[in-house]
Design a protein around this motif. Sequence first.
Motif, PDB file in Angstrom:
ATOM      1  N   THR A 358       0.810  -1.217   0.000  1.00  0.00           N
ATOM      2  CA  THR A 358       0.000   0.000   0.000  1.00  0.00           C
ATOM      3  C   THR A 358       0.842   1.265   0.000  1.00  0.00           C
ATOM      4  OG1 THR A 358      -1.727  -1.178   1.215  1.00  0.00           O
ATOM      5  CG2 THR A 358      -1.843   1.214   1.214  1.00  0.00           C
ATOM      6  N   HIS A 359       1.911   1.307   0.783  1.00  0.00           N
ATOM      7  CA  HIS A 359       2.720   2.529   0.833  1.00  0.00           C
ATOM      8  C   HIS A 359       3.377   2.810  -0.520  1.00  0.00           C
ATOM      9  CE1 HIS A 359       6.823   0.763   0.828  1.00  0.00           C
ATOM     10  NE2 HIS A 359       6.249  -0.276   1.413  1.00  0.00           N
ATOM     11  N   ALA A 360       3.766   1.743  -1.256  1.00  0.00           N
ATOM     12  CA  ALA A 360       4.344   1.931  -2.585  1.00  0.00           C
ATOM     13  C   ALA A 360       3.288   2.398  -3.578  1.00  0.00           C
ATOM     14  CB  ALA A 360       4.992   0.635  -3.062  1.00  0.00           C
ATOM     15  N   VAL A 361       2.060   1.894  -3.431  1.00  0.00           N
ATOM     16  CA  VAL A 361       0.956   2.339  -4.285  1.00  0.00           C
ATOM     17  C   VAL A 361       0.712   3.829  -4.088  1.00  0.00           C
ATOM     18  CG1 VAL A 361      -1.514   2.113  -4.711  1.00  0.00           C
ATOM     19  CG2 VAL A 361      -0.129   0.063  -4.367  1.00  0.00           C
ATOM     20  N   GLN A 362       0.729   4.303  -2.842  1.00  0.00           N
ATOM     21  CA  GLN A 362       0.529   5.732  -2.569  1.00  0.00           C
ATOM     22  C   GLN A 362       1.643   6.571  -3.179  1.00  0.00           C
ATOM     23  OE1 GLN A 362      -0.407   6.798   1.483  1.00  0.00           O
ATOM     24  NE2 GLN A 362      -1.439   4.862   1.877  1.00  0.00           N
ATOM     25  N   ASP A 363       2.882   6.123  -3.050  1.00  0.00           N
ATOM     26  CA  ASP A 363       4.001   6.874  -3.623  1.00  0.00           C
ATOM     27  C   ASP A 363       3.875   7.002  -5.128  1.00  0.00           C
ATOM     28  OD1 ASP A 363       5.126   7.264  -1.159  1.00  0.00           O
ATOM     29  OD2 ASP A 363       6.530   5.585  -1.304  1.00  0.00           O
ATOM     30  N   ILE A 364       3.502   5.906  -5.788  1.00  0.00           N
ATOM     31  CA  ILE A 364       3.339   5.952  -7.256  1.00  0.00           C
ATOM     32  C   ILE A 364       2.205   6.879  -7.627  1.00  0.00           C
ATOM     33  CG2 ILE A 364       2.707   4.576  -9.272  1.00  0.00           C
ATOM     34  CD1 ILE A 364       4.160   2.211  -7.943  1.00  0.00           C
ATOM     35  N   CYS A 365       1.120   6.842  -6.864  1.00  0.00           N
ATOM     36  CA  CYS A 365      -0.032   7.703  -7.144  1.00  0.00           C
ATOM     37  C   CYS A 365       0.336   9.172  -7.028  1.00  0.00           C
ATOM     38  CB  CYS A 365      -1.172   7.355  -6.181  1.00  0.00           C
ATOM     39  SG  CYS A 365      -2.631   8.413  -6.330  1.00  0.00           S
ATOM     40  N   ASN A 366       1.135   9.520  -6.024  1.00  0.00           N
ATOM     41  CA  ASN A 366       1.448  10.922  -5.759  1.00  0.00           C
ATOM     42  C   ASN A 366       2.609  11.458  -6.585  1.00  0.00           C
ATOM     43  OD1 ASN A 366      -0.557  11.329  -3.763  1.00  0.00           O
ATOM     44  ND2 ASN A 366       0.730  10.302  -2.242  1.00  0.00           N
ATOM     45  N   LYS A 367       3.557  10.607  -6.976  1.00  0.00           N
ATOM     46  CA  LYS A 367       4.813  11.088  -7.548  1.00  0.00           C
ATOM     47  C   LYS A 367       5.014  10.727  -9.016  1.00  0.00           C
ATOM     48  CE  LYS A 367       7.052  10.784  -3.013  1.00  0.00           C
ATOM     49  NZ  LYS A 367       8.130  10.133  -2.219  1.00  0.00           N
ATOM     50  N   GLN A 368       4.592   9.539  -9.462  1.00  0.00           N
ATOM     51  CA  GLN A 368       4.888   9.103 -10.826  1.00  0.00           C
ATOM     52  C   GLN A 368       3.729   9.449 -11.751  1.00  0.00           C
ATOM     53  OE1 GLN A 368       7.387   5.244  -9.237  1.00  0.00           O
ATOM     54  NE2 GLN A 368       6.386   5.075 -11.192  1.00  0.00           N
ATOM     55  N   GLN A 369       3.670  10.728 -12.145  1.00  0.00           N
ATOM     56  CA  GLN A 369       2.569  11.205 -12.984  1.00  0.00           C
ATOM     57  C   GLN A 369       3.048  11.726 -14.336  1.00  0.00           C
ATOM     58  OE1 GLN A 369       0.327  14.043 -10.697  1.00  0.00           O
ATOM     59  NE2 GLN A 369      -0.238  12.543  -9.134  1.00  0.00           N
ATOM     60  N   PHE A 370       4.357  11.740 -14.540  1.00  0.00           N
ATOM     61  CA  PHE A 370       4.912  12.291 -15.778  1.00  0.00           C
ATOM     62  C   PHE A 370       6.240  11.609 -16.033  1.00  0.00           C
ATOM     63  CE2 PHE A 370       6.368  15.784 -18.595  1.00  0.00           C
ATOM     64  CZ  PHE A 370       5.223  15.924 -19.362  1.00  0.00           C
ATOM     65  N   GLY A 371       6.511  11.280 -17.286  1.00  0.00           N
ATOM     66  CA  GLY A 371       7.755  10.620 -17.619  1.00  0.00           C
ATOM     67  C   GLY A 371       7.665   9.110 -17.447  1.00  0.00           C
ATOM     68  N   SER A 372       8.829   8.457 -17.373  1.00  0.00           N
ATOM     69  CA  SER A 372       8.872   7.000 -17.335  1.00  0.00           C
ATOM     70  C   SER A 372       8.438   6.467 -15.974  1.00  0.00           C
ATOM     71  CB  SER A 372      10.291   6.523 -17.641  1.00  0.00           C
ATOM     72  OG  SER A 372      11.197   6.999 -16.654  1.00  0.00           O
ATOM     73  N   GLY A 373       8.147   5.183 -15.943  1.00  0.00           N
ATOM     74  CA  GLY A 373       7.767   4.540 -14.692  1.00  0.00           C
ATOM     75  C   GLY A 373       6.339   4.039 -14.719  1.00  0.00           C
ATOM     76  N   ASP A 374       5.995   3.286 -13.691  1.00  0.00           N
ATOM     77  CA  ASP A 374       4.643   2.758 -13.565  1.00  0.00           C
ATOM     78  C   ASP A 374       3.679   3.875 -13.168  1.00  0.00           C
ATOM     79  OD1 ASP A 374       5.780   0.307 -14.084  1.00  0.00           O
ATOM     80  OD2 ASP A 374       5.964  -0.243 -11.968  1.00  0.00           O
ATOM     81  N   ARG A 375       2.389   3.631 -13.414  1.00  0.00           N
ATOM     82  CA  ARG A 375       1.344   4.595 -13.050  1.00  0.00           C
ATOM     83  C   ARG A 375       0.299   3.910 -12.170  1.00  0.00           C
ATOM     84  NH1 ARG A 375       1.735   8.695 -17.113  1.00  0.00           N
ATOM     85  NH2 ARG A 375       3.985   8.937 -17.402  1.00  0.00           N
ATOM     86  N   HIS A 376      -0.421   4.745 -11.420  1.00  0.00           N
ATOM     87  CA  HIS A 376      -1.473   4.239 -10.544  1.00  0.00           C
ATOM     88  C   HIS A 376      -2.845   4.495 -11.164  1.00  0.00           C
ATOM     89  CE1 HIS A 376      -4.676   5.077  -7.574  1.00  0.00           C
ATOM     90  NE2 HIS A 376      -4.192   4.010  -6.961  1.00  0.00           N
ATOM     91  N   TYR A 377      -3.704   3.485 -11.078  1.00  0.00           N
ATOM     92  CA  TYR A 377      -5.104   3.606 -11.499  1.00  0.00           C
ATOM     93  C   TYR A 377      -5.982   2.978 -10.429  1.00  0.00           C
ATOM     94  CZ  TYR A 377      -3.965   4.976 -16.321  1.00  0.00           C
ATOM     95  OH  TYR A 377      -3.527   5.647 -17.437  1.00  0.00           O
ATOM     96  N   LEU A 378      -7.134   3.590 -10.217  1.00  0.00           N
ATOM     97  CA  LEU A 378      -8.151   2.977  -9.371  1.00  0.00           C
ATOM     98  C   LEU A 378      -9.168   2.310 -10.284  1.00  0.00           C
ATOM     99  CD1 LEU A 378      -9.517   2.539  -6.599  1.00  0.00           C
ATOM    100  CD2 LEU A 378     -10.710   4.722  -6.958  1.00  0.00           C
ATOM    101  N   GLY A 379      -9.381   1.023 -10.094  1.00  0.00           N
ATOM    102  CA  GLY A 379     -10.268   0.272 -10.978  1.00  0.00           C
ATOM    103  C   GLY A 379     -11.521  -0.206 -10.271  1.00  0.00           C
ATOM    104  N   VAL A 380     -12.637  -0.080 -10.950  1.00  0.00           N
ATOM    105  CA  VAL A 380     -13.891  -0.668 -10.480  1.00  0.00           C
ATOM    106  C   VAL A 380     -14.325  -1.673 -11.542  1.00  0.00           C
ATOM    107  CG1 VAL A 380     -15.155   1.321 -11.411  1.00  0.00           C
ATOM    108  CG2 VAL A 380     -16.293  -0.241  -9.818  1.00  0.00           C
ATOM    109  N   GLN A 381     -14.493  -2.905 -11.143  1.00  0.00           N
ATOM    110  CA  GLN A 381     -14.662  -4.000 -12.107  1.00  0.00           C
ATOM    111  C   GLN A 381     -15.881  -4.845 -11.766  1.00  0.00           C
ATOM    112  OE1 GLN A 381     -11.899  -7.668 -12.381  1.00  0.00           O
ATOM    113  NE2 GLN A 381     -11.089  -6.264 -13.938  1.00  0.00           N
ATOM    114  N   TRP A 382     -16.631  -5.184 -12.809  1.00  0.00           N
ATOM    115  CA  TRP A 382     -17.760  -6.096 -12.667  1.00  0.00           C
ATOM    116  C   TRP A 382     -17.512  -7.360 -13.488  1.00  0.00           C
ATOM    117  CZ3 TRP A 382     -18.635  -0.828 -13.146  1.00  0.00           C
ATOM    118  CH2 TRP A 382     -19.354  -0.219 -12.118  1.00  0.00           C
ATOM    119  N   THR A 383     -17.774  -8.494 -12.888  1.00  0.00           N
ATOM    120  CA  THR A 383     -17.737  -9.778 -13.593  1.00  0.00           C
ATOM    121  C   THR A 383     -19.182 -10.198 -13.829  1.00  0.00           C
ATOM    122  OG1 THR A 383     -15.635 -10.412 -12.593  1.00  0.00           O
ATOM    123  CG2 THR A 383     -16.986 -12.178 -13.502  1.00  0.00           C
ATOM    124  N   LEU A 384     -19.621 -10.168 -15.073  1.00  0.00           N
ATOM    125  CA  LEU A 384     -21.029 -10.397 -15.417  1.00  0.00           C
ATOM    126  C   LEU A 384     -21.163 -11.577 -16.377  1.00  0.00           C
ATOM    127  CD1 LEU A 384     -21.957  -6.652 -16.072  1.00  0.00           C
ATOM    128  CD2 LEU A 384     -22.256  -7.926 -13.945  1.00  0.00           C
TER     129      LEU A 384
END
Length: 555
Positions: A358-384
């Motif tokens: 979780t702490h790494a997810v927060q860091d990516i969400c707050n800091k990695q928004q431009f340039g190279s590296g992984d990005r954070h997304y919040l997903g809402v998913q339905w299996t139908l």
Amino acid sequence: MGAEVAFDGFDFTPGAQVPLTGSAGQTAATFALASAAYRDSPMEEILKADNEWHQSTVKAGRIKLFAPNLGEAFAGAVAARMLGAGRAPLIQSFGTEPQVVVEHCLAATNIRRERDNWLSAVMVLCGLLFLPGLLVWLMVFQIRTQIAKRADKRGSALGTTLLFAVGALAVLFLVRMPFTGFWAWYARAAVVLPVVGWLWAKQICERTAKDLRERWDGLLSGGGIGAKIPEAVPGSPGETAAEQLRQSLARLSAEQQSNSVFYAGPKGVLGMGTRWGSWQLAEDLVAQDPKKEIHPFRSWDVIRSIHDQLRMLERGPLNTGGFPAPSIKHWIVTPIGEKATAVSRPGGTDVDAYTVKTHAVQDICNKQQFGSGDRHYLGVQWTLWDGQLIITMMITVTVLHQTLRIEVTGHALGPVNPLFTTKPEAPTKEVAKTVKFWETRKVSLPLVTADEVVRLAARAPLTWYPPLLNWIGGSLGLPEPFGLRHAWADQPWRHRFMADDALRAATPVLRVVHSAAIKVLEENGVDTEKFGNRSAFLSTAVQDPSPRKADVYDA
């Protein structure tokens, strides 16, 4: 990208053995894929199930007589790819339970292995001891197989004529034996016993074919027999093979729960499908009171508020059914090339059993928004649709200079190809009626043909060493990066109600996201007038969404 050994550092303590996936609402797609392990159709049929982005390959062997059928090739390839030592990382199979599919592949292999043990004994008793006769008969069937490859009826008739001609020569050879004494009797046995062995092998093959088809039909009917793989349960500490298999299955279940996914350009998020729609809200951050500054906040604060509000999607003011409970998850998205054939999962101390902490997810969400590296997304998913339709809405929040951007994208993964949902049909043949010869009737044929018995008997002694058998007879190449669900998924847009479900999910999600985000902005002293106007405009535009290839940029 180079593939890493995905299971380094995986914890195999008793806690890791608990099944992590649920079975509710996911049986149709799972059982459809599992049924492929029991099929007896030609291996080349798998190519019909390929979609626009993922293609299987059929590797031809050296001798056609040893070629596998679809079930043999599928079960072997899937089990080796998903359980092999040092295997490359897998793509998650949303809407399915990959462990169940693999277990059925192992169970189907066990059934065939038991059959092959009997056939091997038949080959030794009636073939190997009388090798000259066996080689002659195998040569005849190989020639007949090559002739039968011709598309016209003349090729089939010529092959049948060849078999009858060799049979007549065999009878003549028995009557006018050129040898005397021991060799005369051995020559007679070399001609007759391979035929006796074929009759014995036919009964064995018929019995196994009936069992496999019953399991195939049972899976697609919803009441299939469970896969039995006793070799996955160690009976004692010394059973290393069983322990290794148990760990491989546990590793497979853990990787299925990973929060790391991969974006492959026009292919979309692997496992979730292509991006069919995108809505962006981007405005400047301006203080409500010019005399005061905006209270500092971060992207994670906005995402956390959106996460809390999305949990209320299943609730509504009217009792009309509405949304089922969605799966809401924070995803770490890694970009890869469109033609990448392998992926590499994040590693290090920030990853535990394939899951980014979780702490790494927060860091990516707050800091990695431009340039190279992984990005954070919040997903809402339905299996139908019993696992046949996967709807995923992905939300990302970025802040660059004074501009806050909230992007909502829609991804949809359709049903598995109809090839996997076809039930077995008893082989029949139309023949003319005896009296009313101008009319035809259907007659039942044996489940296993004469050529199929020869093929299975010839392959049986080699099944204990699959690499040699694959080299001689051929094998199935799986599409990479491999994941069971997305490899053979169709687009949902040809199915009216599935398309409606995907399009209808966009509007409520978009409004909840905007509402939650604007609430956070107001609490932190941001002037939300422009955000509100932009949100209203997007809310109007999403009233009539239409699917498009949002990842294909015409530049």
